[in-house]
Scaffold this active site. Structure first.
Site, short mmCIF file in Angstrom:
data_model
loop_
_atom_site.label_atom_id
_atom_site.label_comp_id
_atom_site.label_asym_id
_atom_site.label_seq_id
_atom_site.Cartn_x
_atom_site.Cartn_y
_atom_site.Cartn_z
N HIS A 1 1.05 -0.95 0.18
CA HIS A 1 0.10 0.03 0.22
C HIS A 1 0.57 1.41 -0.22
CE1 HIS A 1 -3.57 -2.81 2.23
NE2 HIS A 1 -3.43 -2.84 0.91
N ASN B 1 -2.70 -13.71 14.33
CA ASN B 1 -3.61 -12.83 14.20
C ASN B 1 -4.34 -12.83 15.72
OD1 ASN B 1 -4.04 -10.60 13.21
ND2 ASN B 1 -6.59 -10.65 13.57
#
Length: 312
Positions: free
Chosen positions: A159, A284
């Site tokens: 990104h 996660n």
């Protein structure tokens, strides 16, 4: 909890007042709660890494919360859970000069703290894996440059990176620190107090605070400036997507670190790994979009678990 910071710029001097207590509290505040480390799960991840010869790692915001950067989606501590604030959309930024003014005023206030943040043990662990030949490629969805600060080189910033700024008209690039100096020169008496932090160097300001903030244009052509990052509502450069997809196809396993995989820009590479029948492990805190595709799922802080893994 007051997560504000105060910026004052009297007579051209920039001063950001962030106490040591604030820094320590903010780091812990942005990490969601998790169960104690399970020794058996640690062994399973160790086995996964040991068997991997061409390991591709994809990281998300969850690896940087331990460095003091809030994320969007974590339960109770992410931006969406704490506030009703939403990130600025790509189309709005392009179309509206007032939106760009609002964005840059907020970013100007947040930049000194954001740019000073440092890698945590998870970033250093992955850099060490690369140095020892265990990590084949690293793909990050983050724009904070913490992997680069930790020394990672086999890296794709999916990104982009907040530390770079580009002109939307001519494409010229400048370091974000250079732009900060131009902001200070244009706004010598402007001051603002932020009432809370958002991801990626953003802070919360009122419309009244923003109205008098001056935004510089491109020094080469006078065009509008934008951080070299993919905003919400924008798409990742197709060449970059193809490059990462090739790296996934060359890998023999994929480890996700600190991502819920809710954004398709990252999730697509999980689908590529599944098509290639690669083993997938996910580290996660909280559920992800791909838990059902993983052979191993761990709910632990990245900075606690990754340094325990021997990459040899």
């Amino acid at each position: 909890m007051n997560l504000g910071l105060t910026l004052k710029a009297p007579k051209g001097l920039l001063m950001v007042n962030i106490s040591r207590q604030y820094s320590r509290r903010s780091i812990g505040f942005f990490v969601p709660s998790s169960p104690p480390l399970d020794p058996e799960k640690v062994k399973e991840l160790q086995r996964f890494v040991t068997l991997s010869k061409r390991l591709l790692v994809m990281t998300g915001a969850g690896i940087s919360t331990e460095s003091g950067i809030p994320d969007y989606r974590s339960e109770k501590v992410g931006l969406y859970a704490r506030t009703k604030q939403k990130p600025i959309q790509h189309g709005d930024f392009l179309r509206s000069a007032p939106i760009r003014q609002q964005y840059w005023a907020r970013n100007f206030v947040g930049w000194p703290r954001f740019s000073s943040l440092q890698p945590n043990p998870a970033h250093w662990a992955l850099s060490n894996w690369e140095r020892l030949g265990k990590l084949y490629w690293l793909v990050t969805q983050n724009v904070d440059a913490l992997h680069t600060k930790a020394g990672s080189q086999r890296l794709t910033e999916l990104h982009g990176c907040m530390h770079r700024v580009l002109c939307l008209d001519c494409g010229a690039q400048i370091p974000r620190g250079v732009l900060q100096e131009r902001f200070e020169a244009l706004n010598p008496t402007w001051s603002a107090e932020a009432h809370g932090l958002a991801p990626d160097g953003d802070v919360f300001l009122t419309e009244e605070q923003v109205q008098s903030f001056q935004v510089p244009s491109c020094a080469q052509c006078g065009g509008p400036l934008k951080p070299d990052v993919v905003f919400f509502g924008d798409t990742v450069n197709p060449d970059r997507v193809d490059f990462v997809r090739r790296r996934v196809k060359e890998a023999d396993s994929l480890l996700v670190v600190g991502s819920s995989l809710q954004v398709y820009s990252g999730y697509r590479f999980i689908l590529t790994a599944r098509e290639k029948q690669l083993p997938i492990a996910i580290l996660n805190i909280g559920p992800t979009r791909s838990d059902d595709l993983a052979c191993l799922k761990l709910d632990s802080p990245c900075g606690e678990l990754l340094p325990l893994i021997d990459p040899h």
